[in-house]
Enzyme design. Structure first.
Site, PDB file in Angstrom:
ATOM      1  N   CYS A  49      48.691  39.445  44.666  1.00  0.00           N
ATOM      2  CA  CYS A  49      48.812  38.066  45.174  1.00  0.00           C
ATOM      3  C   CYS A  49      48.139  37.084  44.223  1.00  0.00           C
ATOM      4  O   CYS A  49      46.909  37.091  44.072  1.00  0.00           O
ATOM      5  CB  CYS A  49      48.186  38.008  46.566  1.00  0.00           C
ATOM      6  SG  CYS A  49      47.744  36.375  47.128  1.00  0.00           S
ATOM      7  N   CYS A  52      45.544  34.539  45.677  1.00  0.00           N
ATOM      8  CA  CYS A  52      44.314  35.240  46.089  1.00  0.00           C
ATOM      9  C   CYS A  52      43.293  35.264  44.955  1.00  0.00           C
ATOM     10  O   CYS A  52      42.086  35.262  45.187  1.00  0.00           O
ATOM     11  CB  CYS A  52      44.615  36.680  46.507  1.00  0.00           C
ATOM     12  SG  CYS A  52      45.708  36.816  47.932  1.00  0.00           S
TER      13      CYS A  52
END
Length: 304
Positions: A49, A52
């Site tokens: 991700c 993230c």
């Protein structure tokens, strides 16, 4: 001196880590149970991700800056699919905040640092000051009851959480004074952080140190009483009697003698009577009846 309010474990162990990686086995303890003591932020993320990778470090920095008022637990959704399913995580990054075992706030997606700070400030406020005010009150009570070592340990623990806590810093100085360790008290006052050096709690401890130094050199009370009675004009004898009375714990009587001296000769010895009165007032709590009454009488003489 294990105490949850200081982020220590119940056995007085070291402060819990502020940032942890959770697994399904530890989630209950690290998030649900831990949140009964301090708010816990849970960051749901994954290695693949992109957002993230920016949100995670920004959250960690903000949690570290909060100095124990919140903790953070990171959950890799690929490794912990059961937790992600139970909490219905639809997309990542998702951040939940837990307090008292319940989710109380959260957001999805990466947000700017300013928003992260607001999120953490709001969360910190839920827990108040983490119990420091209650700890400070408890330490003051211990000191008042003569449990000086216990009081010092508690003041030290508060300073471990908040090094610029003026109440705890002044309290530590007063512990040294209670033990008669005047040089250590003086050294600690000299080392007070600049941000709190002029705080009323530090000034009070400084005044108490000055009075303790004077007490060590105070003359015999009865002889000084006789000297004042023999010569009511003897300013020095009156002043010395006030020092002796204060050293003997007769604070109100010492104040009365100094007020009489001020009325007799306010300019004597560069205004020594007024200066000594202010030192005594500073060393006491502002709400002490001796202070309230003494300040009122002093003001009435100054403005008479």
């Amino acid at each position: 001196m294990g105490n949850a309010m200081f982020g220590m474990d119940q056995n007085g162990g070291p402060k819990a880590e502020l940032i942890k990686d959770a697994t399904e086995a530890t989630f209950m303890q690290d998030v649900i149970e831990a949140s009964r003591e301090v708010p816990v932020i849970v960051d749901f993320w994954a290695t693949w991700c992109g957002p993230c990778r920016t949100l995670g470090p920004a959250l960690e920095a903000a949690v570290t800056a909060a100095k124990g008022k919140v903790r953070m637990v990171k959950v890799d959704v690929d490794q912990n699919q059961m937790i992600a399913a139970q909490l219905r995580i639809q997309s990542i990054p998702t951040v939940y905040a837990f307090w008292q075992g319940q989710p109380v706030d959260g957001f999805q997606g990466a947000i700017p640092a300013s928003e992260i700070k607001k999120f953490i400030d709001k969360l910190s406020a839920l827990a108040g000051d983490g119990g420091l005010a209650e700890a400070l009150e408890a330490a003051e009570q211990m000191l008042a009851e003569g449990a000086v070592t216990d009081a010092a340990e508690t003041f030290a623990a508060i300073l471990g959480e908040e090094p610029e806590n003026a109440g705890a810093y002044g309290g530590m100085v007063r512990c040294y004074l209670a033990l008669g360790e005047l040089d250590q008290a003086e050294a600690m006052l000299a080392a007070a952080p600049a941000a709190i050096a002029k705080a009323k709690e530090i000034e009070a401890a400084r005044a108490q140190l000055e009075l303790a130094r004077q007490a060590a050199n105070a003359g015999p009370e009865q002889e000084l009483r006789a000297a004042v009675e023999a010569n009511p004009q003897d300013r020095q004898a009156r002043f010395d009697l006030a020092l002796a009375l204060h050293a003997a714990g007769k604070v109100e009587e010492a104040v009365d003698v100094l007020l009489d001296l001020f009325r007799l000769d306010r300019e004597w010895n560069e205004g020594a009577a007024k200066a000594q009165l202010l030192t005594i007032f500073d060393a006491l709590k502002p709400t002490d009846p001796i202070v309230l009454k003494g300040r009122r009488r002093l003001s009435s003489m100054i403005f008479a």
